[in-house]
Design an enzyme around this catalytic site. Structure first.
Site, PDB file in Angstrom:
ATOM      1  CG  HIS A   3      -4.333 -16.612   7.320  1.00  0.00           C
ATOM      2  ND1 HIS A   3      -4.729 -17.231   8.471  1.00  0.00           N
ATOM      3  CD2 HIS A   3      -3.152 -17.188   6.987  1.00  0.00           C
ATOM      4  CE1 HIS A   3      -3.820 -18.125   8.827  1.00  0.00           C
ATOM      5  NE2 HIS A   3      -2.858 -18.126   7.944  1.00  0.00           N
TER       6      HIS A   3
HETATM    7  C1  UD1 Z   1       2.022 -17.298   5.654  1.00  0.00           C
HETATM    8  C2  UD1 Z   1       2.287 -18.787   5.876  1.00  0.00           C
HETATM    9  C3  UD1 Z   1       1.128 -19.405   6.653  1.00  0.00           C
HETATM   10  C4  UD1 Z   1       0.861 -18.629   7.920  1.00  0.00           C
HETATM   11  C5  UD1 Z   1       0.630 -17.163   7.581  1.00  0.00           C
HETATM   12  C6  UD1 Z   1       0.392 -16.337   8.815  1.00  0.00           C
HETATM   13  C7  UD1 Z   1       3.513 -19.957   4.105  1.00  0.00           C
HETATM   14  C8  UD1 Z   1       3.390 -20.894   2.965  1.00  0.00           C
HETATM   15  N1  UD1 Z   1       2.368 -19.503   4.611  1.00  0.00           N
HETATM   16  O1  UD1 Z   1       0.874 -17.181   4.839  1.00  0.00           O
HETATM   17  O2  UD1 Z   1       1.464 -20.734   6.994  1.00  0.00           O
HETATM   18  O3  UD1 Z   1      -0.286 -19.170   8.546  1.00  0.00           O
HETATM   19  O4  UD1 Z   1       1.799 -16.675   6.904  1.00  0.00           O
HETATM   20  O5  UD1 Z   1       0.123 -15.017   8.484  1.00  0.00           O
HETATM   21  O6  UD1 Z   1       4.599 -19.670   4.519  1.00  0.00           O
HETATM   22  N2  UD1 Z   1       1.445  -9.476   2.965  1.00  0.00           N
HETATM   23  C9  UD1 Z   1       1.503  -8.173   3.365  1.00  0.00           C
HETATM   24  N3  UD1 Z   1       2.340  -7.846   4.405  1.00  0.00           N
HETATM   25  C10 UD1 Z   1       3.104  -8.750   5.042  1.00  0.00           C
HETATM   26  C11 UD1 Z   1       3.047 -10.091   4.621  1.00  0.00           C
HETATM   27  C12 UD1 Z   1       2.211 -10.443   3.590  1.00  0.00           C
HETATM   28  O7  UD1 Z   1       0.813  -7.322   2.825  1.00  0.00           O
HETATM   29  O8  UD1 Z   1       3.837  -8.367   5.988  1.00  0.00           O
HETATM   30  C13 UD1 Z   1       0.535  -9.858   1.862  1.00  0.00           C
HETATM   31  C14 UD1 Z   1       1.193  -9.964   0.515  1.00  0.00           C
HETATM   32  O9  UD1 Z   1       0.309  -9.481  -0.439  1.00  0.00           O
HETATM   33  C15 UD1 Z   1       1.367 -11.443   0.317  1.00  0.00           C
HETATM   34  C16 UD1 Z   1       0.191 -12.025   1.080  1.00  0.00           C
HETATM   35  O10 UD1 Z   1      -0.033 -11.126   2.155  1.00  0.00           O
HETATM   36  O11 UD1 Z   1       1.383 -11.810  -1.033  1.00  0.00           O
HETATM   37  C17 UD1 Z   1       0.466 -13.396   1.601  1.00  0.00           C
HETATM   38  O12 UD1 Z   1       1.658 -13.441   2.376  1.00  0.00           O
HETATM   39  P1  UD1 Z   1       2.561 -14.788   2.430  1.00  0.00           P
HETATM   40  O13 UD1 Z   1       3.667 -14.638   3.413  1.00  0.00           O
HETATM   41  O14 UD1 Z   1       2.906 -15.205   1.047  1.00  0.00           O
HETATM   42  O15 UD1 Z   1       1.574 -15.872   2.937  1.00  0.00           O
HETATM   43  P2  UD1 Z   1       0.523 -15.808   4.112  1.00  0.00           P
HETATM   44  O16 UD1 Z   1      -0.813 -15.978   3.497  1.00  0.00           O
HETATM   45  O17 UD1 Z   1       0.759 -14.664   5.024  1.00  0.00           O
END
Ligand code: UD1
Length: 376
Positions: free
Chosen positions: A217
């Protein structure tokens, strides 16, 4: 006497198993003089990324959910900051505990370090759990979050000795640093029995069969189509011999769709993100794990399962020096060589690092309740 008000912050999936042992320890050993509030920032919000973890870890629903959701780094951090400032002004806790290295961690740390509450204590004590980890790669958003959070925390609670060394080398006063062990391993040990009762292996047709578990991821791996293609090529090659299970993170799912790439088929089974207990079960029973996660490097070391980290660096070198982890990079060749090496390593014997003993939550609770020197 007024109870000590402790506010535990969690925002994203890897935070929940880190706050749980602190919550359990404060509830079980300090309930008469400590009041705990759980604040969820809402950085992760899908049931599979959040609510399922609260259920599996037997955590109560958060007292507050800021509901910030997904956005750019700046927007997400800003939303957490303004929401969290309102919570601090209303609840006026004595101690704020942030864990790990996600955007919510740094955002809430910044607010706590600068908030002005009147009364005898002008601001809460800021404690950072999992302080001092360093990848030395500032292109990782998490590395920026770690540096910022550690620089402004009052109490730095570490999971390994090298983290203490990193903090001292950055000029952090030694009396702010406490080596307490790894709370994520408390959650793992406590939940293994519950995990054994899951039916996920039967559901996926993996019970009693050799398979490898893959998690992917990290933006550096999945946001770049060339790199993602290269990693998928390595997975396909490994899957010719051993079936692979890949729970797909929402970010990865979105990128596969955007780049028109297929990850499943030919021995690779794709599933939605797994809840905590399911994940523990499939990790423990796996022949090996390929991952770019931080926490999974530690969980595999605790479980004695071979781990190949699909990154160029790690902030968790103790999992390499003592545990089952091998840093493989992200080329097809590197990943295949890394897998062979990780298997050799496990066969030769590895060990679980110091104080990854299931009692870190108790030590953190003791450090929090003993922190009399709240900032003036
Ligand atoms: C975040 C953390 C990362 C951690 C990861 C675990 C930061 C900078 N990054 O990254 O350190 O390893 O979480 O998962 O804080 N999304 C969903 N549903 C959710 C959450 C996210 O669909 O419940 C999708 C959204 O499209 C979003 C993307 O996933 O834009 C990324 O989510 P985000 O929280 O921005 O970063 P992660 O890649 O999850």
């Amino acid at each position: 006497m007024k109870p000590l008000d402790v506010l535990l912050v969690a925002g994203a999936r890897p935070n929940f198993m880190k706050i749980a042992p602190i919550y359990w320890a404060l509830r079980d050993h300090a309930a008469d003089h400590v009041r705990v509030t759980i604040v969820h920032t809402g950085q992760h919000y899908d049931a599979r990324m959040s609510d399922d973890f609260f259920r599996d870890l037997r955590l109560p629903a958060p007292d507050v959910n800021l509901g910030v959701g997904s956005a750019s780094h700046a927007e997400q951090t800003a939303r957490v900051m303004s929401g969290f400032e309102r919570v601090l002004l209303k609840r006026r806790p004595d101690v704020v505990v942030v864990v790990g290295d996600v955007n919510s961690t740094a955002a809430c740390a910044l607010v706590t370090a600068k908030i002005e509450l009147d009364g005898p204590r002008r601001r809460p004590l800021l404690a950072h759990v999992e302080a001092g980890l360093r990848s030395r790669d500032r292109t990782m958003p998490e590395e920026i979050n770690r540096l910022v959070t550690d620089a402004i925390s009052d109490l730095l609670l570490t999971t390994c000795r090298d983290a203490d060394d990193n903090l001292r080398a950055e000029g952090i006063a030694p009396d702010k640093i406490r080596f307490v062990g790894n709370p994520m391993i408390d959650s793992l040990r406590r939940c293994l029995a519950d995990a054994a009762g899951c039916s996920v292996l039967e559901r996926l047709g993996l019970a009693g069969r050799g398979y490898g578990l893959v998690t992917l991821h990290r933006p550096s791996n999945v946001d770049d189509p060339e790199r993602l293609r290269e990693i998928l090529a390595a997975l396909r090659e490994i899957a010719r011999e051993t079936r692979l299970l890949l729970p797909v993170h929402p970010r990865t799912q979105a990128r596969l769709e955007r780049f028109g790439l297929a990850a499943g088929g030919e021995g690779i089974v794709l599933v939605e993100p797994l809840a905590y207990l399911e994940m523990l079960q499939v990790m423990q029973a796996a022949s090996f794990v390929l991952t770019d996660s931080g926490g999974i490097q530690e969980e595999t070391t605790a479980l004695g399962v071979a781990c190949v980290t699909l990154r160029e660096n790690t902030e968790r070198p103790v999992t390499i020096h003592e545990g089952t982890n091998v840093l493989a990079g992200v080329t097809r060749r590197g990943i295949l060589a890394g897998l062979a090496e990780a298997r050799r390593k496990v066969a030769a014997g590895t060990r679980v690092p110091e104080l990854w003993d299931g009692r870190a939550g108790e030590r953190i609770a003791a450090a929090l309740t003993a922190a009399e020197e709240l900032p003036a």
